[in-house]
Every structure is written in C-alpha cells, then in structure tokens.
Design a protein around this motif. Structure first.
Motif, PDB file in Angstrom:
ATOM      1  N   LEU A   1       0.824  -1.183   0.000  1.00 38.68           N
ATOM      2  CA  LEU A   1       0.000   0.000   0.000  1.00 38.68           C
ATOM      3  C   LEU A   1       0.879   1.261   0.000  1.00 38.68           C
ATOM      4  O   LEU A   1       1.755   1.409   0.844  1.00 38.68           O
ATOM      5  CB  LEU A   1      -0.905   0.010   1.237  1.00 38.68           C
ATOM      6  CG  LEU A   1      -1.911   1.162   1.332  1.00 38.68           C
ATOM      7  CD1 LEU A   1      -2.935   1.037   0.223  1.00 38.68           C
ATOM      8  CD2 LEU A   1      -2.602   1.125   2.681  1.00 38.68           C
ATOM      9  N   GLY A   2       0.680   2.092  -0.983  1.00 39.28           N
ATOM     10  CA  GLY A   2       1.458   3.340  -1.084  1.00 39.28           C
ATOM     11  C   GLY A   2       2.769   3.167  -1.808  1.00 39.28           C
ATOM     12  O   GLY A   2       3.551   4.100  -1.908  1.00 39.28           O
ATOM     13  N   GLY A   3       3.042   1.986  -2.331  1.00 38.56           N
ATOM     14  CA  GLY A   3       4.306   1.746  -3.020  1.00 38.56           C
ATOM     15  C   GLY A   3       4.318   2.289  -4.443  1.00 38.56           C
ATOM     16  O   GLY A   3       5.384   2.552  -4.983  1.00 38.56           O
ATOM     17  N   ASN A   4       3.160   2.453  -5.047  1.00 38.35           N
ATOM     18  CA  ASN A   4       3.071   2.954  -6.429  1.00 38.35           C
ATOM     19  C   ASN A   4       2.326   4.270  -6.453  1.00 38.35           C
ATOM     20  O   ASN A   4       1.322   4.448  -5.760  1.00 38.35           O
ATOM     21  CB  ASN A   4       2.315   1.945  -7.308  1.00 38.35           C
ATOM     22  CG  ASN A   4       3.012   0.606  -7.379  1.00 38.35           C
ATOM     23  OD1 ASN A   4       4.224   0.531  -7.312  1.00 38.35           O
ATOM     24  ND2 ASN A   4       2.226  -0.457  -7.479  1.00 38.35           N
ATOM     25  N   ILE A   5       2.835   5.193  -7.251  1.00 36.80           N
ATOM     26  CA  ILE A   5       2.189   6.496  -7.397  1.00 36.80           C
ATOM     27  C   ILE A   5       1.820   6.665  -8.864  1.00 36.80           C
ATOM     28  O   ILE A   5       2.687   6.594  -9.739  1.00 36.80           O
ATOM     29  CB  ILE A   5       3.112   7.634  -6.947  1.00 36.80           C
ATOM     30  CG1 ILE A   5       3.494   7.450  -5.467  1.00 36.80           C
ATOM     31  CG2 ILE A   5       2.460   8.983  -7.164  1.00 36.80           C
ATOM     32  CD1 ILE A   5       4.524   8.430  -4.976  1.00 36.80           C
TER      33      ILE A   5
END
Length: 64
Positions: A56-60
């Motif tokens: 979670l939150g690793g890809n933007i």
C-alpha cells in the motif's frame, strides 16, 4: 510521574523497616515497567495491523 502516587507510596513505607523501602521502590519500578511494556505492545500491534497491506502506497500514479 504523579506526585500523588509518589506521596501515597512513601506513606505506605514503614520507616522502621529498611527492607520495606526497597520493596516499595521495587514495586514502583515494576509498575512503571508494566506501563511501558503496555504502551510498546500497543505500538507493536498497530504496526502489525498496518503491515497487512505491505504494498500500500508503493506505487504512485501521476497523470498530467
């Protein structure tokens, strides 16, 4: 540290018995240790709950 707790702990100590002072200090230290361990365990529990989704939150996604 709370002054009222210290006052009540000191009033419980019998001045004629030197062993009771050591016992009272030991019990107070144990109480502080238990409080610290409780706070650390709550933090560890929250950290473990957040690790359920490790990506979670690793890809933007950015679109312009």
């Amino acid at each position: 540290m709370d002054i009222a707790n210290i006052s009540s702990a000191l009033s419980a100590v019998n001045a004629s018995d030197p062993g009771s002072l050591a016992s009272a200090v030991s019990l107070k230290m144990l109480d502080n240790s238990l409080d610290t361990n409780a706070a650390l365990s709550e933090s560890l529990t929250k950290m473990m709950e957040n690790s359920v989704y490790p990506n979670l939150g690793g890809n933007i996604d950015v679109s312009v």
